[in-house]
Structures are given as structure tokens and as C-alpha cells.
Enzyme design. Structure first.
Site: not given
Ligand code: ATP
Ligand code: MG
Length: 450
Positions: A60, A62, A143
């Protein structure tokens, strides 16, 4: 890599990287352009950039922007604001959702201790992270370094604040900042670390890896619904087997599926042959072939050993096979709900797949024909085949069904003649059957003529 921000990012201009707009979904491009036309900064970030740089197809796209969620909302008709802990905009185009996040800030209190702050528990877990900032601050709050690269739609430059490009080339998963603190802030990052290592075939940076062995217990604090979503990402995105092995290696699997882990650790020597290992391998295979996979089947496999164990315990009582399975299923599901959610839309078909294992043992009379029309027949049969890979009795039964399915209508009717049918079925009864009657006699071939 040092934890303190480097103020000068590395800028990789278009000729020096391989991200082409031709590989970005038309919808993600629409969102990027619309934000830019609205006077905002808009970058592709996260898995989209990482996977494109690696020449892989992103799952996907982002987007990160300096527009606030409410401003994003105003730009798109097809937009929903979601998340409390982490407020985001979802722009929906049919099946595709483009996720738009506002740049996060450092979220530290000012000297008076009262500016905007990130809300935390006593253990440091972040409860809400809705403090906005600039792109550099945003990069340091992500992250892993390989997840913090930005592709700027304004000039097609890839921007790297955290050394992500070098780690991408070296094949390294490296948490940004101090790993223990970052895992404490959000323990799901441990699961994400394993997922990305498995999916990309990357190694762990040693400092990122070290706390994984000892911080699994932090997952206890995570809401069951979020862990359910993570489990689907862990096991239904193409690298389930590798992910499972890493999770077990770091003792994280048992934090998600304690009962299953207990069963696996008892049967360590048979481990490579367990139904679960086979099921995960077959899930990966199906995804590689673009076939559908479903959570009910996955959970049926994940919880199969605990179910069998419970049934054995209950089997000594006065219950019929069916009753024992139902009671065992209730208990296993109830226990699992303490760790991961398991919505009824998945647990009901999961139970049906299990029940089908008993119903498939009836191979005489009209029932086999009726069973073919059952919505869960196919899944139940596939499950039986998997069981058959490690269990002779199930293999014989699976074989019978395979041959039965290959027959035409007349052939099926003939195959079900009582005189020719195998003697061992399996009507549910209240009294426990003698052991010999419960097992398919190995020496009796099941309907050799079909
Ligand atoms: P994929 O979509 O392929 O699973 P992804 O890296 O895009 O991988 P997402 O869950 O879509 O993962 O998140 C998008 C980005 O948001 C990540 O790449 C990362 O930069 C950031 N992110 C997501 N979850 C966290 C988290 N728990 N902590 C910090 N940053 C996160
Ligand atoms: Mg993503």
C-alpha cells in the site's frame, strides 16, 4: 548509528534512485498532487518508498504531509479520519486506501512541563501521539530506518534523515533511536521488526535484535484487537513460515498464541511436520499464486493443536465426539481471546472448518453428497488434506474424498452404496466407542474402487 538527529539529510536526486511515478498507484499520486495544489508538502513514505527502492511491489502507499488531519479531510470527499492513539486520514478509492499522516513532532514537554506532549503509561508506552511537527522530527519518530525514507512529490528527491538508504543496501533492520525505549513505547514494533526481516530477507542490526528476546511480555499490554490485526499482517502477507520461525526464535510467538506454543514445545521433534507449519507454507504458496487466503483457515490451523489437546482431555468423559469438539472449541477460543481478538465473522467459519473434520468422516449414505453443498466444504477438505500430510488416517480419508470428488454423479452414487462403503464410520454417539471403532483401520483401504 547514533540516536541524535543529523540535521542535514541526504538528498538523493531523481537520476540516482529508481522510484518512478509509473510504479506509484494512480490514486496515491492523486493524493500527493492534491495536497501539493492545496499548498501543502506531500511525500510518499514508509513501505511504499522502501519497497519501490528494493524493486518490489508495495502493499500500500502511505503519505506524509504537513497538512493537519482536518485539512486533509477538507481536500477529499472520500476521506475518513481514523485512530485516536494516532490520528490519520484514510482516503478511499474503491478497494484501495491511501493513508495520509501528518508529520509527527518530538512531543516533548517544554521547560515548564506544559507544552503539547505525547501521552504515555508509567512503562513508557505511548497512548496517544498526536503532536505535530516537521518532516525531520517525523523521520525520527518512525520505527525502522528503512521505513523513514521520503519521496518528495515536489522534486522527486528521496530524503534520508536516518541512514535508511545505507541500511536498505546492507539489508539491515535497524530501529531508530534506543531500541529498548522504542519497544517500550510501542511493543508492536517487535512484531513489525520480525515481519519486515522475514518479508525482506533482512538481518537485524545487533542492537535492534538484542531486546527482542526479553521484551515479549510487553505485548500483554496491547489491546487484543490491535494484535489480531497484526497477526493477519504477520501470517497473511506472503512470508508466514519465515515469520513464524523468527517469532518462535525470539519467543514472541508464545506471547500471541500461548496454548499453541505449549503444544509445539511438547512436540519439538515432530515440529517440521506439524499441521501449522504445513498450513503456513501452503498459505505462502497460495499468495504467491495470487489465490485467496482467509483468516478463518489460518486460525483453524493456529489453534488446531490446542483444540486436539482439549478434546483429548474431554474425550475421557461421557461426551460424543461432536460435543467434545464443541466444548473444546469454546474453551480454546475463550482462552485465545485474552491475547488476540478473533471476530465472530472469522471464529464461526473457523469452527465450521473444525467441525467439518468430523463430518468428513461419514462416507456412506446421503451425507457426503449433502456436505458438498456446505459453504465450508472446500476449506474443510483443504484442511483435511493438510492434516493428511502428517497423519495417515487423515490421509486415507482425504484420499477417499479426492477420489470421490473426481467422480461424476453416477459414480458418486455408486461409491456411496452401503455394501461397498468402508465399515468404520463414525456416527456421533453418546457412548464412547471402543478404540478400534474410532480409528480408520489402516489395513482397510477406503473404497479402493473410486
Ligand atoms: P507494509 O505496509 O508493507 O506492511 P509499512 O512500512 O508501510 O509496511 P505501515 O504499517 O503501512 O507499514 O506504516 C507506514 C509507516 O508508518 C511505516 O513505514 C513507518 O514509517 C510508520 N509506522 C507504522 N507503524 C509504526 C509504529 N508502530 N511506530 C513507528 N512508526 C510506525
Ligand atoms: Mg504501508
Amino acid at each position: 548509528m547514533e540516536a541524535s538527529p543529523i540535521s542535514q539529510p541526504t538528498m538523493i536526486p531523481r537520476p540516482q534512485h529508481n522510484i518512478s511515478r509509473a510504479n506509484i498507484s494512480a490514486n496515491a499520486l492523486k493524493v500527493l498532487y492534491r495536497l501539493r495544489e492545496g499548498g501543502f508538502r506531500a511525500c510518499l513514505v514508509g513501505g511504499g518508498v522502501r519497497d519501490l527502492l528494493l524493486g518490489r511491489e508495495p502493499k500500500d502507499f502511505d503519505i506524509a504531509t504537513d497538512a493537519r488531519p482536518e485539512q486533509v479531510y477538507k481536500l477529499f470527499r472520500n476521506c475518513r479520519l481514523i485512530g485516536r492513539r494516532f490520528r490519520l486520514a484514510h482516503v478511499q478509492f474503491g478497494q484501495e486506501i491511501v493513508e495520509v499522516a501528518t508529520f509527527r513532532g518530538r512531543g516533548e514537554e517544554d521547560e515548564n512541563g506544559d507544552g503539547p506532549s505525547v501521552e504515555r503509561t508509567a512503562s513508557g508506552r505511548i497512548l496517544s501521539d498526536n503532536v505535530y511537527g516537521n518532516i525531520e522530527e517525523d523521520a525520527w519518530r518512525r520505527d525502522f530506518t528503512v521505513n523513514a525514507l521520503y519521496y518528495d512529490i515536489d522534486n522527486f528527491v528521496v530524503i534520508d534523515y536516518v541512514g535508511g538508504m545505507a541500511d536498505l543496501k546492507a539489508g539491515l533492520i535497524r530501529l531508530i533511536g534506543d531500541p529498548t525505549q522504542r519497544y517500550q513505547e510501542d511493543p508492536v514494533r517487535m512484531l513489525r521488526a520480525v515481519r519486515f526481516a522475514a518479508k525482506l530477507g533482512f538481518r537485524f542490526d545487533l542492537v535492534t535484535e538484542a531486546p527482542l528476546h526479553r521484551l515479549g511480555h510487553l505485548l500483554d499490554q496491547i489491546p487484543a484487537a490491535r494484535l489480531f490485526d497484526e497477526v493477519l499482517k504477520l501470517f497473511l502477507t506472503g512470508s508466514a513460515l519465515q515469520t513464524f520461525e523468527l517469532l518462535r526464535h525470539y519467543r514472541l510467538f508464545g506471547c500471541l498464541f500461548p496454548a499453541t506454543e505449549r503444544c509445539l514445545s511438547h512436540q519439538q521433534q515432530h515440529y517440521p511436520k506439524t499441521l501449522l507449519v504445513r498450513a503456513l507454507a501452503s498459505t505462502d504458496q497460495r499468495l504467491a499464486e495470487d489465490k485467496p487466503v482467509n483468516p478463518a483457515f489460518l486460525f483453524a490451523a493456529l489453534l488446531w493443536e490446542p483444540l486436539r489437546e482439549r478434546m483429548k482431555q474431554l474425550g475421557a468423559g461421557d461426551l460424543s465426539d461432536i460435543e467434545a469438539m464443541q466444548a473444546a472449541a469454546d474453551a480454546v477460543i475463550q482462552a485465545q481471546l485474552h491475547r488476540t481478538a478473533l471476530p465472530r465473522r472469522h471464529s464461526l467459519p473457523m469452527r465450521e472448518i473444525w467441525e467439518m473434520q468430523q463430518r468428513l468422516t461419514t462416507i456412506t449414505g446421503k451425507r457426503p453428497l449433502r456436505l458438498l453443498g456446505h459453504p465450508r466444504f472446500r476449506a474443510g477438505y483443504d484442511f483435511l488434506i493438510l492434516r493428511g500430510e502428517t497423519d495417515e488416517e487423515a490421509a486415507a480419508l482425504a484420499d477417499w474424498w479426492t477420489r470421490f470428488l473426481a467422480l461424476d454423479e453416477a459414480g458418486r452414487a455408486q461409491a456411496l452404496q452401503p455394501s461397498k462403503a468402508s465399515p468404520h464410520k463414525a456416527k456421533s454417539r453418546r457412548r464412547r466407542k471402543p478404540r478400534s471403532a474410532r480409528k480408520a483401520p489402516k489395513s482397510t483401504p477406503l473404497q479402493p474402487e473410486i
